[in-house]
Design a protein around this motif. Structure first.
Motif, short mmCIF file in Angstrom:
data_model
loop_
_atom_site.label_atom_id
_atom_site.label_comp_id
_atom_site.label_asym_id
_atom_site.label_seq_id
_atom_site.Cartn_x
_atom_site.Cartn_y
_atom_site.Cartn_z
N ALA A 58 16.21 1.62 -6.75
CA ALA A 58 15.87 0.63 -7.28
C ALA A 58 16.03 -0.11 -6.01
O ALA A 58 14.12 -1.05 -5.08
N THR A 59 16.54 -1.00 -5.00
CA THR A 59 16.64 -1.38 -4.13
C THR A 59 16.75 -0.95 -3.18
O THR A 59 15.10 -2.04 -2.69
N GLY A 60 16.28 0.06 -2.31
CA GLY A 60 15.99 1.65 -1.56
C GLY A 60 14.79 1.52 -2.19
O GLY A 60 14.23 1.21 -0.72
N ARG A 61 13.70 1.20 -2.59
CA ARG A 61 12.35 1.54 -2.74
C ARG A 61 12.08 -0.10 -2.99
O ARG A 61 11.25 -0.23 -2.27
N ARG A 62 12.31 -0.96 -3.84
CA ARG A 62 11.96 -2.42 -2.23
C ARG A 62 11.75 -2.84 -1.30
O ARG A 62 10.97 -3.14 -0.74
N ALA A 63 13.35 -2.28 -0.61
CA ALA A 63 13.24 -2.97 0.76
C ALA A 63 12.29 -1.92 1.71
O ALA A 63 11.76 -2.05 2.35
N GLU A 64 12.46 -0.76 1.11
CA GLU A 64 11.36 0.33 2.25
C GLU A 64 9.53 -0.50 1.38
O GLU A 64 9.32 -0.55 2.40
N ALA A 65 9.37 -0.68 -0.06
CA ALA A 65 7.92 -1.12 0.02
C ALA A 65 7.99 -3.04 1.04
O ALA A 65 6.91 -3.46 1.78
N ASP A 66 8.62 -3.83 0.81
CA ASP A 66 9.22 -5.03 1.72
C ASP A 66 8.88 -4.89 3.43
O ASP A 66 8.53 -5.15 4.09
N LEU A 67 9.54 -3.94 3.93
CA LEU A 67 9.67 -2.88 4.61
C LEU A 67 7.59 -2.66 5.80
O LEU A 67 7.10 -3.27 6.29
N VAL A 68 7.18 -1.74 4.91
CA VAL A 68 5.79 -1.49 4.85
C VAL A 68 4.77 -2.46 4.80
O VAL A 68 3.88 -2.82 5.62
N ALA A 69 5.38 -3.64 4.37
CA ALA A 69 4.59 -4.48 3.60
C ALA A 69 4.21 -5.77 4.95
O ALA A 69 3.79 -6.11 5.70
N LEU A 70 5.82 -5.23 5.78
CA LEU A 70 5.91 -6.53 6.95
C LEU A 70 6.12 -5.77 8.26
O LEU A 70 4.79 -6.34 8.95
N ARG A 71 5.79 -4.62 8.17
CA ARG A 71 4.58 -3.92 9.03
C ARG A 71 3.28 -4.22 9.27
O ARG A 71 2.98 -4.54 10.12
N SER A 72 2.73 -4.14 8.05
CA SER A 72 1.62 -4.24 7.78
C SER A 72 0.99 -5.89 8.43
O SER A 72 0.23 -5.98 9.37
N VAL A 73 2.32 -6.72 8.06
CA VAL A 73 1.39 -8.50 8.37
C VAL A 73 2.21 -8.70 10.34
O VAL A 73 0.87 -8.84 10.44
N VAL A 74 3.27 -7.68 10.13
CA VAL A 74 3.20 -7.51 12.43
C VAL A 74 2.18 -7.20 12.52
O VAL A 74 1.10 -7.76 13.78
N GLN A 75 0.89 -5.88 11.97
CA GLN A 75 0.31 -5.47 12.70
C GLN A 75 -1.18 -5.81 12.61
O GLN A 75 -1.97 -6.26 13.81
N ARG A 76 -1.06 -7.16 11.11
CA ARG A 76 -2.28 -8.25 11.43
C ARG A 76 -1.67 -8.92 12.82
O ARG A 76 -3.31 -9.09 13.59
N LEU A 77 -0.59 -9.70 12.37
CA LEU A 77 -0.08 -11.24 13.23
C LEU A 77 -0.92 -10.38 15.00
O LEU A 77 -1.42 -11.11 15.95
N MET A 78 -0.12 -9.08 14.77
CA MET A 78 -0.51 -8.91 16.53
C MET A 78 -1.65 -8.25 17.33
O MET A 78 -2.67 -9.37 17.94
N THR A 79 -2.80 -7.93 15.74
CA THR A 79 -4.19 -7.94 16.38
C THR A 79 -4.58 -9.33 16.35
O THR A 79 -5.59 -9.54 17.42
N GLU A 80 -4.43 -10.26 15.41
CA GLU A 80 -4.93 -11.51 15.52
C GLU A 80 -4.63 -12.13 16.86
O GLU A 80 -5.56 -13.14 17.57
N ASN A 81 -3.16 -11.93 17.38
CA ASN A 81 -3.06 -12.16 18.57
C ASN A 81 -3.51 -12.37 19.83
O ASN A 81 -3.61 -12.66 20.47
#
Length: 95
Positions: A58-81
């Motif tokens: 469960a911890t691994g799955r949560r960490a993986e989901a958080d990682l995917v969400a953070l990647r998405s945020v980083v991609q959006r921020l890079m696009t916006e920047n």
């Protein structure tokens, strides 16, 4: 900040995977020795190991989901920047 969070999540995921491998190895070794069926007190130990494994998964799955969400945020921020920086270069006196 996001990169540090990303690295922390990766470490958490690696830790969870490592714990899961350890638990699997213990289960396989115990099954190979025939200890699980022979000793009743092993049932409680096995149940505890299963709980630990489930928590690690469960911890691994949560960490993986958080990682995917953070990647998405980083991609959006890079696009916006990129968009904002491109707008500055086009502005008078910018660039």
């Amino acid at each position: 900040m996001l990169l540090k969070q990303n690295q922390a999540l990766r470490r958490d995921l690696q830790t969870a995977r490592s714990e899961l491998r350890t638990i699997r190895t213990r289960d396989l070794a115990a099954a190979a020795r025939g200890d699980l069926a022979a000793l009743p007190h092993r049932d409680t130990a096995l149940e505890e190991l299963r709980k630990e494994r489930d928590q690690a998964v469960a911890t691994g799955r949560r960490a993986e989901a958080d990682l995917v969400a953070l990647r998405s945020v980083v991609q959006r921020l890079m696009t916006e920047n990129t968009r904002l920086l491109g707008g500055q270069a086009d502005a008078p006196g910018g660039g």
